[in-house]
Scaffold this active site. Structure first.
Site, PDB file in Angstrom:
ATOM      1  N   SER A   1      54.302  40.268  26.196  1.00 15.31           N
ATOM      2  CA  SER A   1      53.033  39.907  25.824  1.00 15.31           C
ATOM      3  C   SER A   1      51.978  40.222  26.639  1.00 15.31           C
ATOM      4  O   SER A   1      52.105  40.604  27.869  1.00 15.31           O
ATOM      5  CB  SER A   1      53.131  38.621  25.272  1.00 15.31           C
ATOM      6  OG  SER A   1      53.014  37.823  26.543  1.00 15.31           O
ATOM      7  N   LYS A   2      50.588  40.709  25.762  1.00 13.65           N
ATOM      8  CA  LYS A   2      49.645  40.706  26.382  1.00 13.65           C
ATOM      9  C   LYS A   2      49.345  39.621  27.869  1.00 13.65           C
ATOM     10  O   LYS A   2      48.850  40.262  28.691  1.00 13.65           O
ATOM     11  CB  LYS A   2      48.327  40.813  25.648  1.00 13.65           C
ATOM     12  CG  LYS A   2      48.230  41.984  24.638  1.00 13.65           C
ATOM     13  CD  LYS A   2      47.118  42.851  25.260  1.00 13.65           C
ATOM     14  CE  LYS A   2      46.877  44.224  24.689  1.00 13.65           C
ATOM     15  NZ  LYS A   2      48.010  44.746  23.964  1.00 13.65           N
TER      16      LYS A   2
END
Ligand code: GLU
Length: 501
Positions: A257-258
């Site tokens: 994920s970011k």
């Protein structure tokens, strides 16, 4: 053993964001089989999505690839026999192929407005049906459709996916993947502005560029049958398809994920190649790390210089299962590769970090060459070299006076120890680490201190740090007068602390 035939592979990034380790891994695998087989590694920029275009992304990609040592043989900058290599310069080619598919009955123009498509989707949602095109324009008479286009009506080109039967797609790692054609959509190939989408552009290019092996992310598996159908409709022989495993968060749960993208401290890494570069990771270590995220030679070999990777890599040993990103492994590999560097090479790598740190004294290579052996075993990333050895390039150090106080000692006792050390150091004949060590160990005994107590004080006084390269060697490099000067300053600072008590 028969020589493998030379492959033609391509790395086909979209300039829509930053250069990510996922892309770096794909490019590495491409590069490895190209070099292993004496084939070609092609860089193709897939920039047909003008809305998501990010200025500067292409340059970051190219810089990152070059820094990783993944040189390409054909590409937008180099040209080559299958160019142009930027999709925005190939629009006519895609349009011609779209027309060819329309003419052969494998595609059709669709005039449906976005409003109509939205309504269709809404109804499908209400009926809990999967969203897809309802085929209104598929049923148009081709001559009538052609006339409407000739009259200037705006249209997209859709693929006329067969409604019956199944499509068998073959992935090298996963084997046959069968889907019912009825479950597929009539995907758009060409948008109303005349620009292609990935499904058309990439297939056309892979064919025209004679790509033998397509290595790409497994996010393309859902539309893989469409790609096979396009190849079949155009009567082309398919390449070997290889869908690489996805990266998972370090916890192993969920797609990367970011949140993990930024990278802050060591061990958090970050997923962008240029960030890792700035943090002092070696390209060799990143390649070693990403190579093993989805590939292994056996169950124990983990250290791979590039030449070994080129020799050992094989597509057959790729693992299709998702791989959790492990940043501490990257630190580990970085340490291994730093230790594997010849000293001159290590100096060349650390020098820019010293220069960027704007230290007081000029960063001389001779001095770095003496420092390098002291830190080679101790740093995990190149920027740590500055944290550890920056003091060599300052004319003064400024330790916190409390740090100068020895363990279980008073400031006055510590000052006394420093003064005695000054005398001992003045007395050593040759100013060498061995002589210093001997003299100072004897002094510690005389003062009834442990070596750790005395050396702790001296380390703080001389380096201004709690952690440093080996003390005696550091003193030898600094030279007698600088060492004595720093010790005298430490004595004064300690006396002030003692007087204040
Ligand atoms: N431009 C596509 C992407 O960045 C390339 C996929 C492929 O390699 O075919 O995802």
């Amino acid at each position: 053993m028969t020589q493998p035939s030379p492959v033609r592979v391509r790395f086909a990034p979209s300039p829509t964001g930053r250069f990510h380790i996922g892309g770096a891994r794909t490019a590495l695998y491409d590069y490895l089989i190209a070099r292993q087989t004496g084939g070609q590694f092609i860089l193709r920029i897939e920039d047909t999505d003008r809305k998501r275009f990010v200025p500067g992304a292409e340059a970051e990609l190219m810089d990152g690839l070059r820094w990783l040592g993944l040189d390409w043989d054909e590409g937008p900058d180099l040209g080559g026999p299958a160019g142009p290599y930027r999709q925005s310069e190939r629009t006519q080619i895609y349009q011609d192929h779209a027309e060819q598919l329309v003419a052969s009955g494998h595609a059709y123009p669709c005039f449906c407005t976005p409003q109509r498509l939205a309504e269709v989707r809404k109804l499908q949602q209400q009926r809990r049906e999967p969203p897809r095109y309802d085929g209104l324009c598929r049923r148009l008479d081709p001559a009538e459709a052609a006339q409407r286009r000739a009259d200037g009506e705006s249209a997209v080109i859709r693929f006329k996916t067969p409604r019956e039967g199944e499509t068998v797609s073959v992935d090298l790692l996963r084997g046959e993947i069968r889907v019912e054609n009825a479950s597929l959509d009539d995907y758009i190939l060409l948008k109303s502005d005349g620009l292609p989408v990935y499904h058309l552009a990439a297939m056309v290019d892979d064919h025209l560029m004679d790509i033998t092996h397509v290595l790409r992310g497994s996010e393309w598996l859902p539309t893989f049958p469409l790609h096979v159908l396009i190849y079949q409709a155009l009567g082309w022989e398919q390449p070997i398809w290889v869908h690489l495993s996805v990266f998972l968060n370090p916890s192993g749960k969920g797609k990367l994920s970011k949140r993990h993208a930024q990278g802050k401290d060591k061990g958090a890494g970050g997923v962008y190649v240029t960030d890792l570069q700035a943090q002092g990771y070696l390209p060799e270590a990143i390649n070693n790390w990403t190579a093993l995220m989805g590939w292994s030679l056996d169950d124990h070999t983990e250290f791979f210089p590039m030449s070994d990777l080129i020799e050992s890599f094989s597509l057959e040993r790729l693992n299709p299962s998702p791989a959790a990103v492990n940043f501490s492994k990257l630190d580990h590999f970085n340490g291994l590769h730093i230790r594997g560097l010849p000293l001159e090479a290590l100096v060349a790598r650390i020098k820019p970090y010293f220069e960027a740190a704007k230290l007081e004294l000029p960063i001389g290579e001779d001095l770095l060459l003496r420092i390098a052996p002291l830190i080679q075993e101790r740093i995990r990333t190149l920027d740590e070299a500055v944290e550890m050895a920056g003091f060599f390039f300052s004319s003064t150090v400024d330790p916190d006076p409390n740090e100068l106080v020895g363990k279980k000692m008073t400031p006055a006792e510590s000052a006394q120890a420093v003064r005695r050390a000054v005398q001992a150091i003045e007395a050593v004949e040759s100013f060498s680490s061995a002589a210093l060590e001997q003299g100072l160990r004897e002094l510690a005994e005389e003062l009834d201190l442990t070596a750790g107590q005395l050396f702790g004080i001296l380390r703080a006084a001389i380096t201004g740090q709690r952690v440093s390269p080996p003390l005696m060697e550091s003193m030898e490099i600094l030279g007698r007068s600088l060492v004595l000067e720093r010790l005298r300053q430490a004595d004064q600072a300690l006396q002030k602390v003692a007087a204040a008590e």
